[in-house]
Motif scaffolding. Structure first.
Motif, PDB file in Angstrom:
ATOM      1  N   GLU A  76       7.072 -24.548 -29.284  1.00 46.75           N
ATOM      2  CA  GLU A  76       6.946 -23.394 -28.388  1.00 46.75           C
ATOM      3  C   GLU A  76       8.251 -22.592 -28.384  1.00 46.75           C
ATOM      4  O   GLU A  76       8.235 -21.368 -28.488  1.00 46.75           O
ATOM      5  CB  GLU A  76       6.590 -23.853 -26.970  1.00 46.75           C
ATOM      6  CG  GLU A  76       6.537 -22.747 -25.948  1.00 46.75           C
ATOM      7  CD  GLU A  76       5.454 -21.704 -26.222  1.00 46.75           C
ATOM      8  OE1 GLU A  76       5.641 -20.551 -25.782  1.00 46.75           O
ATOM      9  OE2 GLU A  76       4.436 -22.020 -26.851  1.00 46.75           O
ATOM     10  N   TYR A  77       9.378 -23.269 -28.285  1.00 45.50           N
ATOM     11  CA  TYR A  77      10.670 -22.575 -28.332  1.00 45.50           C
ATOM     12  C   TYR A  77      10.875 -21.904 -29.690  1.00 45.50           C
ATOM     13  O   TYR A  77      11.376 -20.784 -29.762  1.00 45.50           O
ATOM     14  CB  TYR A  77      11.831 -23.537 -28.041  1.00 45.50           C
ATOM     15  CG  TYR A  77      12.004 -23.813 -26.577  1.00 45.50           C
ATOM     16  CD1 TYR A  77      12.725 -22.953 -25.763  1.00 45.50           C
ATOM     17  CD2 TYR A  77      11.442 -24.944 -25.998  1.00 45.50           C
ATOM     18  CE1 TYR A  77      12.873 -23.198 -24.404  1.00 45.50           C
ATOM     19  CE2 TYR A  77      11.588 -25.211 -24.652  1.00 45.50           C
ATOM     20  CZ  TYR A  77      12.303 -24.333 -23.862  1.00 45.50           C
ATOM     21  OH  TYR A  77      12.439 -24.583 -22.521  1.00 45.50           O
ATOM     22  N   SER A  79       8.603 -20.792 -31.688  1.00 42.11           N
ATOM     23  CA  SER A  79       7.730 -19.618 -31.811  1.00 42.11           C
ATOM     24  C   SER A  79       8.334 -18.413 -31.096  1.00 42.11           C
ATOM     25  O   SER A  79       8.099 -17.272 -31.488  1.00 42.11           O
ATOM     26  CB  SER A  79       6.327 -19.917 -31.279  1.00 42.11           C
ATOM     27  OG  SER A  79       6.326 -19.992 -29.871  1.00 42.11           O
ATOM     28  N   ARG A  80       9.116 -18.648 -30.062  1.00 43.87           N
ATOM     29  CA  ARG A  80       9.774 -17.568 -29.324  1.00 43.87           C
ATOM     30  C   ARG A  80      11.048 -17.093 -30.018  1.00 43.87           C
ATOM     31  O   ARG A  80      11.442 -15.945 -29.872  1.00 43.87           O
ATOM     32  CB  ARG A  80      10.148 -18.034 -27.920  1.00 43.87           C
ATOM     33  CG  ARG A  80       8.980 -18.376 -27.045  1.00 43.87           C
ATOM     34  CD  ARG A  80       9.485 -18.841 -25.706  1.00 43.87           C
ATOM     35  NE  ARG A  80       8.440 -19.501 -24.943  1.00 43.87           N
ATOM     36  CZ  ARG A  80       8.661 -20.120 -23.798  1.00 43.87           C
ATOM     37  NH1 ARG A  80       9.887 -20.182 -23.290  1.00 43.87           N
ATOM     38  NH2 ARG A  80       7.678 -20.687 -23.154  1.00 43.87           N
ATOM     39  N   ASP A  81      11.719 -18.020 -30.710  1.00 42.45           N
ATOM     40  CA  ASP A  81      13.010 -17.709 -31.344  1.00 42.45           C
ATOM     41  C   ASP A  81      13.158 -18.591 -32.577  1.00 42.45           C
ATOM     42  O   ASP A  81      13.439 -19.786 -32.452  1.00 42.45           O
ATOM     43  CB  ASP A  81      14.151 -17.968 -30.362  1.00 42.45           C
ATOM     44  CG  ASP A  81      15.522 -17.710 -30.949  1.00 42.45           C
ATOM     45  OD1 ASP A  81      15.624 -17.285 -32.123  1.00 42.45           O
ATOM     46  OD2 ASP A  81      16.515 -17.936 -30.234  1.00 42.45           O
TER      47      ASP A  81
END
Length: 169
Positions: A76-77, A79-81
């Protein structure tokens, strides 16, 4: 949920999940460090007040399920950065004999799982067996010179006493 310790400028994101097998709730702390580096820690909510919470075993025999939940959080992290790197320490069991020359059981499990999940294209996998540290270092950041192994070792040394020597897989 995000907490911030103003005295140390630590920023920690808190995640929770519930095991479908044991019905226990777990807490995952994602601590933010410099250079888009995230450290993950997890424990069973029932031992939240214990100073040994990272070392206690639940004896539910579901480590893969628990660690995979942490992997989903990491993804998840990412995918954000897509410049983030990850790290964690494989805590020794409370009753284990200290042997800094051989990896502990948690370290061996984490390493095997990370090697099977994350290929070598995006992350360089590094470790320090003596200190039971395992890292997924973003290769893009390494190539661009924005992070370095020596820099990571220096950052760890600032936070924790001891000598660190990272090895890349």
């Amino acid at each position: 949920m995000r907490s911030k310790d103003n005295s140390t400028l630590r920023i920690v994101d808190l995640w929770t999940f519930k095991s479908t097998k044991s019905n226990k709730r777990y807490i995952v702390e994602v601590e933010r460090f410099s250079n888009q580096f995230l450290g993950l820690k997890f424990y069973w909510k029932g031992v939240v007040e214990s100073k040994n919470r990272y070392s206690l075993l639940t004896n539910d025999f579901e480590p893969r399920t628990i660690v995979m939940s942490c992997v989903y959080i990491m993804l998840e992290y990412f995918s954000r950065d897509n410049c983030v790197s990850f790290g964690f320490v494989a805590a020794d069991d409370i009753n284990s004999a200290d042997s800094s020359n051989t990896p502990n059981k948690r370290f061996r499990f984490y390493r095997r799982l990370m090697l099977s999940i994350f290929g070598s294209e995006t992350f360089a996998q590094g470790y320090d067996i003596k200190n039971s540290i395992y890292l997924l270092i973003n290769k893009k950041m390494l190539r661009q010179g924005l992070i370095s192994i020596a820099g990571i070792e220096a950052e760890i040394s600032k936070l924790y006493e001891g000598e660190y020597s990272l090895v890349l897989d």
